[in-house]
Enzyme design. Structure first.
Site, PDB file in Angstrom:
ATOM      1  N   SER A  69       0.835  -1.213   0.000  1.00  0.00           N
ATOM      2  CA  SER A  69       0.000   0.000   0.000  1.00  0.00           C
ATOM      3  C   SER A  69       0.867   1.261   0.000  1.00  0.00           C
ATOM      4  CB  SER A  69      -0.963   0.010   1.187  1.00  0.00           C
ATOM      5  OG  SER A  69      -0.296  -0.286   2.391  1.00  0.00           O
ATOM      6  N   ARG A  74       2.833  -5.131  16.740  1.00  0.00           N
ATOM      7  CA  ARG A  74       1.460  -4.612  16.600  1.00  0.00           C
ATOM      8  C   ARG A  74       0.465  -5.674  17.082  1.00  0.00           C
ATOM      9  NH1 ARG A  74       1.593  -3.217  10.356  1.00  0.00           N
ATOM     10  NH2 ARG A  74       2.359  -5.363  10.411  1.00  0.00           N
ATOM     11  N   HIS A 125       5.328 -13.002   7.330  1.00  0.00           N
ATOM     12  CA  HIS A 125       5.567 -11.606   6.920  1.00  0.00           C
ATOM     13  C   HIS A 125       6.742 -11.543   5.959  1.00  0.00           C
ATOM     14  CE1 HIS A 125       6.084  -7.261   7.173  1.00  0.00           C
ATOM     15  NE2 HIS A 125       4.820  -7.263   7.519  1.00  0.00           N
ATOM     16  N   HIS A 184      -2.236  -8.793   1.739  1.00  0.00           N
ATOM     17  CA  HIS A 184      -1.905  -7.551   2.456  1.00  0.00           C
ATOM     18  C   HIS A 184      -3.040  -7.267   3.444  1.00  0.00           C
ATOM     19  CE1 HIS A 184       0.063  -3.884   3.286  1.00  0.00           C
ATOM     20  NE2 HIS A 184      -0.249  -3.170   2.228  1.00  0.00           N
ATOM     21  N   ASP A 236      -2.519  -8.678  11.562  1.00  0.00           N
ATOM     22  CA  ASP A 236      -3.880  -9.049  11.176  1.00  0.00           C
ATOM     23  C   ASP A 236      -4.443 -10.204  11.997  1.00  0.00           C
ATOM     24  OD1 ASP A 236      -3.972  -7.102   9.171  1.00  0.00           O
ATOM     25  OD2 ASP A 236      -2.847  -8.392   7.824  1.00  0.00           O
TER      26      ASP A 236
HETATM   27  N1  CMX Z   1       0.643 -19.837   5.575  1.00  0.00           N
HETATM   28  C1  CMX Z   1       1.074 -20.725   4.642  1.00  0.00           C
HETATM   29  N2  CMX Z   1       2.131 -20.518   3.851  1.00  0.00           N
HETATM   30  C2  CMX Z   1       2.817 -19.384   4.035  1.00  0.00           C
HETATM   31  C3  CMX Z   1       2.478 -18.447   5.021  1.00  0.00           C
HETATM   32  C4  CMX Z   1       1.304 -18.696   5.808  1.00  0.00           C
HETATM   33  N3  CMX Z   1       0.852 -17.845   6.709  1.00  0.00           N
HETATM   34  N4  CMX Z   1       3.338 -17.414   4.968  1.00  0.00           N
HETATM   35  C5  CMX Z   1       4.210 -17.712   3.967  1.00  0.00           C
HETATM   36  N5  CMX Z   1       3.888 -18.887   3.417  1.00  0.00           N
HETATM   37  C6  CMX Z   1       4.494 -19.525   2.251  1.00  0.00           C
HETATM   38  C7  CMX Z   1       4.378 -18.592   1.056  1.00  0.00           C
HETATM   39  O1  CMX Z   1       3.096 -18.696   0.437  1.00  0.00           O
HETATM   40  C8  CMX Z   1       5.505 -19.075   0.169  1.00  0.00           C
HETATM   41  O2  CMX Z   1       5.066 -20.240  -0.481  1.00  0.00           O
HETATM   42  P1  CMX Z   1       5.521 -20.544  -1.988  1.00  0.00           P
HETATM   43  O3  CMX Z   1       7.007 -20.707  -1.931  1.00  0.00           O
HETATM   44  O4  CMX Z   1       4.772 -21.790  -2.329  1.00  0.00           O
HETATM   45  O5  CMX Z   1       5.115 -19.361  -2.811  1.00  0.00           O
HETATM   46  C9  CMX Z   1       6.555 -19.455   1.198  1.00  0.00           C
HETATM   47  O6  CMX Z   1       5.877 -19.665   2.434  1.00  0.00           O
HETATM   48  C10 CMX Z   1       7.627 -18.404   1.397  1.00  0.00           C
HETATM   49  O7  CMX Z   1       6.989 -17.179   1.731  1.00  0.00           O
HETATM   50  P2  CMX Z   1       7.737 -16.096   2.634  1.00  0.00           P
HETATM   51  O8  CMX Z   1       8.970 -15.670   1.932  1.00  0.00           O
HETATM   52  O9  CMX Z   1       7.861 -16.577   4.028  1.00  0.00           O
HETATM   53  O10 CMX Z   1       6.667 -14.929   2.677  1.00  0.00           O
HETATM   54  P3  CMX Z   1       6.366 -13.848   1.553  1.00  0.00           P
HETATM   55  O11 CMX Z   1       7.268 -12.691   1.776  1.00  0.00           O
HETATM   56  O12 CMX Z   1       6.356 -14.451   0.181  1.00  0.00           O
HETATM   57  O13 CMX Z   1       4.871 -13.452   1.899  1.00  0.00           O
HETATM   58  C11 CMX Z   1       3.048 -12.925   3.284  1.00  0.00           C
HETATM   59  C12 CMX Z   1       4.546 -12.733   3.051  1.00  0.00           C
HETATM   60  C13 CMX Z   1       2.601 -12.004   4.401  1.00  0.00           C
HETATM   61  C14 CMX Z   1       2.289 -12.545   2.016  1.00  0.00           C
HETATM   62  C15 CMX Z   1       2.792 -14.414   3.659  1.00  0.00           C
HETATM   63  O14 CMX Z   1       3.421 -14.704   4.880  1.00  0.00           O
HETATM   64  C16 CMX Z   1       1.317 -14.762   3.743  1.00  0.00           C
HETATM   65  O15 CMX Z   1       0.699 -15.082   2.711  1.00  0.00           O
HETATM   66  N6  CMX Z   1       0.712 -14.686   4.984  1.00  0.00           N
HETATM   67  C17 CMX Z   1      -0.709 -14.927   5.127  1.00  0.00           C
HETATM   68  C18 CMX Z   1      -1.467 -13.689   4.701  1.00  0.00           C
HETATM   69  C19 CMX Z   1      -1.251 -12.565   5.685  1.00  0.00           C
HETATM   70  O16 CMX Z   1      -1.354 -12.720   6.889  1.00  0.00           O
HETATM   71  N7  CMX Z   1      -0.995 -11.349   5.145  1.00  0.00           N
HETATM   72  C20 CMX Z   1      -0.891 -10.138   5.980  1.00  0.00           C
HETATM   73  C21 CMX Z   1       0.513  -9.580   6.079  1.00  0.00           C
HETATM   74  C22 CMX Z   1       0.525  -8.296   6.866  1.00  0.00           C
HETATM   75  C23 CMX Z   1      -0.110  -7.190   6.059  1.00  0.00           C
HETATM   76  O17 CMX Z   1       0.496  -6.744   5.078  1.00  0.00           O
HETATM   77  O18 CMX Z   1      -1.222  -6.796   6.375  1.00  0.00           O
END
Ligand code: CMX
Length: 435
Positions: free
Chosen positions: A240, A326, A317, A270, A372
């Site tokens: 964002s 947070r 994250h 996000h 979140d």
């Molecule tokens: N559940 C399952 N798998 C997860 C995970 C979770 N909570 N968090 C990361 N992973 C997976 C990713 O999908 C990725 O899988 P692939 O290799 O198959 O693509 C792998 O682990 C590596 O990811 P990462 O490097 O640890 O995390 P990213 O930087 O790619 O993504 C985030 C970060 C937040 C998008 C991810 O942790 C996620 O999808 N979390 C769940 C959604 C969430 O809570 N989002 C809110 C974040 C805070 C915000 O911005 O508001």
């Protein structure tokens, strides 16, 4: 000129020589290298943005202008009778880097209060939108609709010295921030409360007015203050903030820029995660059909979600490698105001089971909860059970951070953002040569 704008003008004058010197004398100094993994991996860890508003340490979490969350909550002035600082004093901190006095904070409140009235055409636009429109779409449309009010555009069209770009950017930002909480509350009352709108009370601070317009009683006013502060900023690489910064770098005005940032916030990876956490939990509770969940049962559902190829919302994250502070700040609020809430207990249960499972699953670099994971449960407790609205509140908070960022972007004359792209052929070629 308002007290805050005057202070900001001084700060900008003091800061500009630093940026100028870095560009003039040190422009060639390397900040790091970019790997193929980073280019294909969403730019993770690539150091290519500059902001002084906040800094995210992977282990410690966010610092706003150098202050941790507990420091911010302790040091900033509060409205009378409040437990948490007012949004107005936090805005002063984000903009200037200084902890305001009570007087400064009141001056900001006065500055906002003259700009809070929502144009009638915005209310009518929202009222005319189909009721199944996502509230984030309504929110972003409302911001975009007000673009015609932009002072930046008017001044730009008339011809303006680059050094003055920040001034109408600031004016637009104040106009937007003053109105956003009321717009959000209007959307809530239109969409979920049959258009029973509650008129704003301009004598209240931002958090208290939001609570009032939502039809909530204390301590929801304090919750609103805490919520907006916690969700404001997470340095400038998150989607964002980055979207807002990118659009603003074209000299599109703050209305266009913020609307873009809100659209980025609406993605499930996000800000939308805040609604997904609750959706996931409620789904589990419904499936259990009255059976009290235990840690064992929770584990089973977590594995089911992972095995079906979905993420566990509220965990993981892109930068953080520890539990999000947070999350802790909101947990403290829960422990004080809703310790016996059932959903809060389930969220705590998830904290006990998810990190180990994610570690065993072996993909997520950070198995710990993010902001979140905890946000929705508090809203649920106070009867705001329409979880698709949660991201709108995130957006009200996020506006504080991204708008203060773009004011400073314009003040420091940050240019149009335009990183370079390569083709896959080129990457393969570079990889071959590097062997
Ligand atoms: N559940 C399952 N798998 C997860 C995970 C979770 N909570 N968090 C990361 N992973 C997976 C990713 O999908 C990725 O899988 P692939 O290799 O198959 O693509 C792998 O682990 C590596 O990811 P990462 O490097 O640890 O995390 P990213 O930087 O790619 O993504 C985030 C970060 C937040 C998008 C991810 O942790 C996620 O999808 N979390 C769940 C959604 C969430 O809570 N989002 C809110 C974040 C805070 C915000 O911005 O508001």
């Amino acid at each position: 000129m308002s007290a805050l704008k005057e202070r900001l003008a001084q700060k900008i004058e003091e800061h500009r020589p630093r940026t100028k010197k870095l560009l003039k004398e040190h422009a060639d100094v390397k900040l790091g290298d970019v790997t193929i993994g980073q280019a294909l991996g969403g730019g993770r860890g690539v150091k290519m943005l500059v902001t002084d508003i906040s800094y995210l340490d992977p282990m410690e979490g966010i610092r706003f202008r150098g202050y941790t969350i507990p420091e911010v909550l302790e040091k900033l002035p509060k409205s009378e009778g409040a437990e948490y600082p007012c949004v107005e004093s936090f805005w002063w901190l984000l903009i200037t880097g200084d902890i305001p006095t009570q007087e400064d904070s009141i001056a900001v409140r006065d500055e906002f209060s003259t700009k809070k009235i929502i144009p009638q055409y915005v209310i009518e636009l929202l009222l005319k939108m189909p009721r199944d429109t996502h509230p984030m779409t309504m929110f972003s449309c409302a911001v975009l609709a007000m673009q015609r009010e932009s002072k930046f555009v008017r001044h730009y069209e008339r011809g303006m010295d680059k050094l003055d770009y920040w001034k109408p950017t600031y004016d637009d930002a104040i106009q937007i921030i003053a109105k956003l909480p009321s717009i959000a509350a209007y959307i809530y009352r239109m969409k979920y409360k049959n258009d029973t709108l509650i008129a704003p009370d301009y004598s209240l601070d931002i958090g208290a007015n939001f609570a009032h317009m939502m039809g909530q009683k204390p301590p929801y006013d304090d919750l609103a203050r805490l919520y907006f502060i916690l969700h404001s900023d997470h340095e400038s690489g998150n989607a964002s903030a980055h979207a807002t910064h990118l659009v603003s770098s074209t000299l599109a005005d703050p209305y266009y820029s913020l609307s873009a940032g809100l659209n980025a916030l609406a993605g499930p990876l996000h800000g939308l995660a805040t609604q997904e956490v609750l959706r996931w939990l409620i789904d589990v509770i419904e499936k259990l059909d009255g059976v009290e969940p235990t840690e064992e049962i929770m584990k089973k559902f977590v594995w089911e979600t992972l095995n079906s190829g979905q993420v566990i919302p509220g965990f993981g994250h892109a930068v953080l490698r520890k539990t999000d502070p947070r999350y802790y700040a909101q947990r403290e609020f829960c422990l004080k105001h809703l310790p016996d809430d059932k959903i809060f207990k389930y969220v705590s249960m998830l904290y006990n089971v998810v990190p180990d499972i994610l570690a065993e699953h072996g993909k997520a670099k950070n198995p710990w909860p993010n902001v979140d994971a905890q946000s929705g449960v508090i809203q649920w407790h106070y009867g705001i059970k329409d979880f698709d609205f949660y991201t709108v509140m995130f957006g009200v908070g996020r506006a504080l951070g991204v708008l203060s960022n773009i004011i400073w972007d314009r003040a420091l004359l940050y240019p149009l953002e335009r990183p370079k792209s390569l083709t896959t052929d080129m990457l393969e070629d570079i990889a071959k040569k590097a062997k």
